[in-house]
Design a protein around this motif. Structure first.
Motif, PDB file in Angstrom:
ATOM      1  N   ASP A 216       0.814  -0.995   0.111  1.00 60.84           N
ATOM      2  CA  ASP A 216      -0.052  -0.109  -0.129  1.00 60.84           C
ATOM      3  C   ASP A 216       0.880   1.130   0.067  1.00 60.84           C
ATOM      4  O   ASP A 216       1.827   1.292  -0.065  1.00 60.84           O
ATOM      5  CB  ASP A 216      -1.101   0.129   1.077  1.00 60.84           C
ATOM      6  CG  ASP A 216      -0.414   0.012   2.623  1.00 60.84           C
ATOM      7  OD1 ASP A 216       0.706   0.419   2.580  1.00 60.84           O
ATOM      8  OD2 ASP A 216      -0.959  -0.445   3.553  1.00 60.84           O
ATOM      9  N   THR A 217       0.169   2.232   0.003  1.00 64.40           N
ATOM     10  CA  THR A 217       0.986   3.518  -0.082  1.00 64.40           C
ATOM     11  C   THR A 217       1.472   4.138   1.416  1.00 64.40           C
ATOM     12  O   THR A 217       2.200   5.303   1.387  1.00 64.40           O
ATOM     13  CB  THR A 217      -0.017   4.803  -0.572  1.00 64.40           C
ATOM     14  OG1 THR A 217      -1.126   4.859   0.281  1.00 64.40           O
ATOM     15  CG2 THR A 217      -0.272   4.409  -2.087  1.00 64.40           C
ATOM     16  N   HIS A 218       1.288   3.350   2.478  1.00 67.41           N
ATOM     17  CA  HIS A 218       1.782   3.509   3.526  1.00 67.41           C
ATOM     18  C   HIS A 218       2.936   2.783   4.101  1.00 67.41           C
ATOM     19  O   HIS A 218       3.443   2.845   5.222  1.00 67.41           O
ATOM     20  CB  HIS A 218       0.572   3.274   4.403  1.00 67.41           C
ATOM     21  CG  HIS A 218      -0.434   4.151   4.418  1.00 67.41           C
ATOM     22  ND1 HIS A 218      -0.737   5.298   4.923  1.00 67.41           N
ATOM     23  CD2 HIS A 218      -1.573   3.658   3.548  1.00 67.41           C
ATOM     24  CE1 HIS A 218      -2.013   5.778   4.138  1.00 67.41           C
ATOM     25  NE2 HIS A 218      -2.636   4.942   3.569  1.00 67.41           N
ATOM     26  N   ASN A 220       3.332  -0.535   3.718  1.00 65.89           N
ATOM     27  CA  ASN A 220       3.155  -1.896   4.138  1.00 65.89           C
ATOM     28  C   ASN A 220       3.292  -2.809   3.105  1.00 65.89           C
ATOM     29  O   ASN A 220       2.592  -2.408   1.919  1.00 65.89           O
ATOM     30  CB  ASN A 220       1.733  -1.863   4.756  1.00 65.89           C
ATOM     31  CG  ASN A 220       1.532  -1.041   6.005  1.00 65.89           C
ATOM     32  OD1 ASN A 220       2.415  -1.148   6.975  1.00 65.89           O
ATOM     33  ND2 ASN A 220       0.716  -0.325   5.951  1.00 65.89           N
ATOM     34  N   VAL A 269       3.255  -1.246  -4.965  1.00 59.66           N
ATOM     35  CA  VAL A 269       1.938  -0.890  -4.326  1.00 59.66           C
ATOM     36  C   VAL A 269       1.023  -1.686  -5.237  1.00 59.66           C
ATOM     37  O   VAL A 269       1.106  -1.574  -6.340  1.00 59.66           O
ATOM     38  CB  VAL A 269       1.752   0.848  -4.505  1.00 59.66           C
ATOM     39  CG1 VAL A 269       0.313   1.130  -4.325  1.00 59.66           C
ATOM     40  CG2 VAL A 269       2.590   1.456  -3.498  1.00 59.66           C
ATOM     41  N   TRP A 316      -9.060  -5.101  -2.470  1.00 57.71           N
ATOM     42  CA  TRP A 316      -8.110  -4.594  -1.799  1.00 57.71           C
ATOM     43  C   TRP A 316      -7.367  -3.641  -2.951  1.00 57.71           C
ATOM     44  O   TRP A 316      -6.729  -2.659  -2.376  1.00 57.71           O
ATOM     45  CB  TRP A 316      -7.133  -5.790  -1.631  1.00 57.71           C
ATOM     46  CG  TRP A 316      -7.324  -6.232  -0.197  1.00 57.71           C
ATOM     47  CD1 TRP A 316      -8.140  -6.699   0.524  1.00 57.71           C
ATOM     48  CD2 TRP A 316      -6.197  -7.059   0.592  1.00 57.71           C
ATOM     49  NE1 TRP A 316      -8.126  -7.166   1.571  1.00 57.71           N
ATOM     50  CE2 TRP A 316      -6.744  -7.638   1.681  1.00 57.71           C
ATOM     51  CE3 TRP A 316      -4.699  -7.202   0.442  1.00 57.71           C
ATOM     52  CZ2 TRP A 316      -6.074  -8.186   2.846  1.00 57.71           C
ATOM     53  CZ3 TRP A 316      -4.265  -7.672   1.730  1.00 57.71           C
ATOM     54  CH2 TRP A 316      -4.750  -8.255   2.603  1.00 57.71           C
ATOM     55  N   ARG A 319      -9.252  -0.501  -2.708  1.00 62.16           N
ATOM     56  CA  ARG A 319      -8.929   0.260  -1.417  1.00 62.16           C
ATOM     57  C   ARG A 319      -7.854   1.053  -1.508  1.00 62.16           C
ATOM     58  O   ARG A 319      -7.525   2.104  -0.987  1.00 62.16           O
ATOM     59  CB  ARG A 319      -9.145  -0.619  -0.198  1.00 62.16           C
ATOM     60  CG  ARG A 319     -10.614  -0.917   0.013  1.00 62.16           C
ATOM     61  CD  ARG A 319     -10.901  -1.481   1.240  1.00 62.16           C
ATOM     62  NE  ARG A 319     -12.299  -1.952   1.261  1.00 62.16           N
ATOM     63  CZ  ARG A 319     -13.421  -1.218   1.723  1.00 62.16           C
ATOM     64  NH1 ARG A 319     -13.169   0.153   1.848  1.00 62.16           N
ATOM     65  NH2 ARG A 319     -14.600  -1.729   1.640  1.00 62.16           N
ATOM     66  N   VAL A 320      -6.586   0.188  -1.937  1.00 58.38           N
ATOM     67  CA  VAL A 320      -5.249   0.882  -1.878  1.00 58.38           C
ATOM     68  C   VAL A 320      -5.071   1.771  -2.970  1.00 58.38           C
ATOM     69  O   VAL A 320      -4.409   2.820  -2.636  1.00 58.38           O
ATOM     70  CB  VAL A 320      -4.318  -0.278  -2.219  1.00 58.38           C
ATOM     71  CG1 VAL A 320      -3.012   0.196  -2.500  1.00 58.38           C
ATOM     72  CG2 VAL A 320      -4.065  -1.346  -1.046  1.00 58.38           C
ATOM     73  N   GLU A 324      -6.384   3.902   1.223  1.00 60.31           N
ATOM     74  CA  GLU A 324      -6.228   3.305   2.205  1.00 60.31           C
ATOM     75  C   GLU A 324      -5.214   2.182   2.628  1.00 60.31           C
ATOM     76  O   GLU A 324      -4.595   1.901   1.582  1.00 60.31           O
ATOM     77  CB  GLU A 324      -7.508   2.653   2.370  1.00 60.31           C
ATOM     78  CG  GLU A 324      -8.928   3.229   2.093  1.00 60.31           C
ATOM     79  CD  GLU A 324     -10.209   2.651   2.224  1.00 60.31           C
ATOM     80  OE1 GLU A 324      -9.957   1.353   2.665  1.00 60.31           O
ATOM     81  OE2 GLU A 324     -11.452   2.812   1.897  1.00 60.31           O
ATOM     82  N   PRO A 325      -4.773   1.986   3.771  1.00 59.02           N
ATOM     83  CA  PRO A 325      -3.997   1.033   4.144  1.00 59.02           C
ATOM     84  C   PRO A 325      -4.402  -0.299   3.839  1.00 59.02           C
ATOM     85  O   PRO A 325      -5.724  -0.516   3.639  1.00 59.02           O
ATOM     86  CB  PRO A 325      -3.578   1.197   5.636  1.00 59.02           C
ATOM     87  CG  PRO A 325      -4.915   1.792   6.116  1.00 59.02           C
ATOM     88  CD  PRO A 325      -5.608   2.688   5.145  1.00 59.02           C
ATOM     89  N   LEU A 326      -3.659  -1.416   3.938  1.00 60.61           N
ATOM     90  CA  LEU A 326      -4.110  -2.747   3.603  1.00 60.61           C
ATOM     91  C   LEU A 326      -4.923  -3.244   4.806  1.00 60.61           C
ATOM     92  O   LEU A 326      -4.982  -2.986   5.903  1.00 60.61           O
ATOM     93  CB  LEU A 326      -2.770  -3.756   3.576  1.00 60.61           C
ATOM     94  CG  LEU A 326      -1.849  -3.648   2.729  1.00 60.61           C
ATOM     95  CD1 LEU A 326      -0.568  -4.606   2.829  1.00 60.61           C
ATOM     96  CD2 LEU A 326      -2.222  -3.885   1.202  1.00 60.61           C
ATOM     97  N   ALA A 329      -3.185  -7.277   8.270  1.00 63.49           N
ATOM     98  CA  ALA A 329      -1.706  -7.345   8.516  1.00 63.49           C
ATOM     99  C   ALA A 329      -1.265  -8.738   8.240  1.00 63.49           C
ATOM    100  O   ALA A 329      -2.175  -9.950   8.164  1.00 63.49           O
ATOM    101  CB  ALA A 329      -1.380  -6.918   9.895  1.00 63.49           C
TER     102      ALA A 329
END
Length: 614
Positions: A216-218, A220, A269, A316, A319-320, A324-326, A329
């Motif tokens: 994701d863009t955060h 993760n 990503v 997913w 959302r990504v 948004e984050p994944l 986890a």
């Protein structure tokens, strides 16, 4: 969250994306070519835009038209699906530059992993193990041949921009290298616009293991475990499954961790797949698994991962892409049961897997499976695109549960008049080596004849069908107390056969001209016998006919040439693949009606070989 989405694709994957988008309350826009005007993905979307003629280079590969369609319809984002423009960094950048959301990895990640040679070097730098080979800039045939000699045969030639089995050739001996290289480069240039290749050592007992990754863009990045795609024909996947049979916890941790490192190395990503080749001669071992390539998109086989993890990978992606984050986890992801996917194609295994083109008059897929398809009854399988009919996906508590469910569904599949590979898939699923998970990518090549579906239905099914077609008058002249048995000629898919049957076995309909026989995933048409005319057309009489619509890309002989049995005469490009047409016997080229670059229709006489005397 994205509110409106254009899908820059067609068929099964477009329908798959629309299904998730609708469940998320996202408005969808489809694009279509002339051939797809009535297609299921067009009818399923909220809106659809025509983008050009049927050939992909005049429609689905025109990024500017797709972006214009998004702007015209007010779509906020573009999802590329797989294939077409999904791994085109220039298109991804153009989407972003147009102020739209690109549902995929950053263009820089696509560029980094798009060329196999550069990607291998990047992985080596990141500490990911790679197969021995050559991936340099010198592409001269003599130099590449010398590199192949140094690596040691057999070697694999791979297009650096390739995928889907295109632009790949295994070479067993130095004498075969030059022809294989030329063919590989020609196919790569045609399919990808890039004829550069790399060389790899051929792994003797290879298994194809791939890991689903997601970033994701955060910052993760997680993996969603592995898939086994070892059952292949000509480097194209046939049946995929998850998890990989025989994968122990330590090896899984090693390969999945390597995949995450690979994704992080390019700041990945979105959804991606890290593909590995494993030497399975001593089972799956971490020290015998090497990086092959990364696919920077959603894979055809993504449903098996969805089935064992309970994750909707398209959701997913959306959302990504929305920032948004994944959703989960790594420690929240686990494997539940086993899943298998079979790719059902409109092709005839008995005729060398030639594509079967036309209308799906009968379309009945077996039960018990998830079905991802882009067609329905009455749809057309077009010569312009990949002839996949559907993906059939089974999930079960164990591998055998999934395998048996999938085999049963394929066994019950009935499609007509097009031929399919359903019977072949059933044979593959029931082959002792596959049942025992003794897998490698050469299984189909070795066992090809054993996997062929039957040419004819079973005798009992033929007899029942013959009885249903027989008028009551056939009993005239029978003696009292004699066995009630008749033998008569019929046409089975146009071939004359004699069937022994009990004419009392069925009630004939005088208006019934044929009967469909469905058995083991195969469908045949039985009709009353009638004399047939025409010019023949089988290779047995020396007539070389075009097996399907396509383009002549090479003519290897001239009129008057002497040829030997098995000698290549012509090369036809169709359905994005090359098909060699060969001499059926020793003889002379008496007639040649083909020229390089010419377009031909199915059934056209391309050449005529006169048999050598004696």
């Amino acid at each position: 969250m994205i509110q409106s989405l254009l899908i820059a694709n067609r068929g099964e994957i477009a329908c798959r994306i629309i299904r998730t988008a609708r469940a998320m309350g996202i408005r969808t826009v489809a694009v279509y070519s002339d051939a797809d005007a009535q297609a299921l993905h067009v009818r399923s979307a909220d809106e659809a835009v025509h983008i050009g003629p049927s050939p992909v280079r005049e429609s689905y590969l025109l990024g500017d038209r797709i972006i214009a369609a998004a702007q015209q319809t007010g779509a906020q984002a573009i999802h590329p699906g797989y294939g077409f423009l999904s791994e085109n960094a220039e298109f991804a950048q153009a989407v972003i530059d147009a102020g739209l959301i690109w549902v995929g990895p950053n263009p820089s990640s696509i560029t980094a992993m798009g060329l196999k040679d550069a990607a291998k070097q990047l992985m080596q730098d990141a500490g990911v193990p790679t197969t021995p080979g050559y991936l340099g800039a010198d592409q001269s045939p003599a130099f590449l041949a010398a590199q192949a000699d140094a690596i040691g045969y057999p070697v694999l030639i791979k297009a650096v921009a390739g995928g889907g089995g295109k632009g790949m050739r295994k070479v067993d001996a130095p004498a075969d290298f030059a022809d294989a290289l030329a063919s590989c480069q020609r196919e790569a240039a045609s399919s990808f616009g890039n004829d550069h290749v790399l060389l790899e050592k051929w792994v003797t007992n290879p298994r194809h293991i791939e890991v689903q990754v997601f970033g994701d863009t955060h910052g993760n990045v997680v993996h969603l475990f592995e898939r086994d795609c070892s059952l292949q024909r000509r480097h194209q996947k046939v049946i995929e499954e998850a998890p990989a049979p025989g994968m122990d916890a330590a090896t899984r941790e090693a390969i999945c961790s390597a995949a995450v490192r690979a994704a992080k190395a390019v700041d990945y990503v979105g959804a991606g797949t890290i593909e590995f080749i494993a030497d399975g001669s001593e089972g799956l071992r971490a020290d015998r698994i090497w990086f092959m390539e990364m696919n920077t998109r959603l894979q055809v086989e993504h449903p098996v991962t969805e089935e064992i993890t309970g994750v909707d990978l398209v959701e997913w992606q959306l959302r990504v892409a929305s920032g948004e984050p994944l959703p989960l986890a790594q420690d929240q992801l686990s494997i539940n049961g086993h899943a298998m996917e079979a790719r059902l194609y409109a092709e005839d295994p008995i005729k060398g897997f030639l594509p079967s083109i036309g209308r799906l008059d009968t379309f009945d897929l077996g039960e018990g499976c998830r079905i991802d398809t882009g067609v329905g009854q009455g749809a057309e399988i077009s010569p312009f695109y990949d002839p996949m009919i559907a993906k059939m996906i089974a999930h079960g508590a164990t591998r055998d549960d999934a395998r048996e469910t999938l085999a049963a569904a394929l066994d019950d599949t009935a499609i007509w008049p097009l031929k399919t590979n359903a019977g072949f898939l059933v044979k593959a699923l029931e082959h002792p080596d596959f049942v025992a998970a003794r897998l490698d990518t050469g299984l189909i090549g070795r066992e090809g004849d054993a996997l062929m579906p039957p040419h004819h239905p079973e005798a009992e099914a033929l007899a029942d069908a013959a009885a249903a077609l027989t008028p009551g008058g056939v009993l005239a002249g029978f003696r009292l107390n004699a066995p009630v048995r008749a033998e008569a000629p019929f046409l089975l898919d146009g071939e004359t056969i004699t069937i022994a049957f009990d004419p009392r076995g069925g009630e004939a309909d005088p208006n019934h001209e044929d009967v469909l026989i469905a058995q083991a995933g195969q469908v045949w048409r039985l009709a009353p016998w009638r004399a047939t005319g025409g010019a023949g057309g089988g290779a047995s009489d020396g007539a070389i006919l075009s097996p399907m619509p396509g383009r002549i890309i090479a003519v290897s002989v001239a009129a008057g040439d002497a040829v030997v049995k098995g000698q290549k005469l012509l090369t036809l490009e169709a359905m994005k693949m090359e098909h060699s047409l060969i001499a059926p016997f020793d003889g002379t080229v008496a007639e040649l009606n083909a020229s390089e670059g010419g377009q031909v229709s199915e059934g056209v006489l391309l050449a005529k070989i006169e048999k050598a005397e004696g």
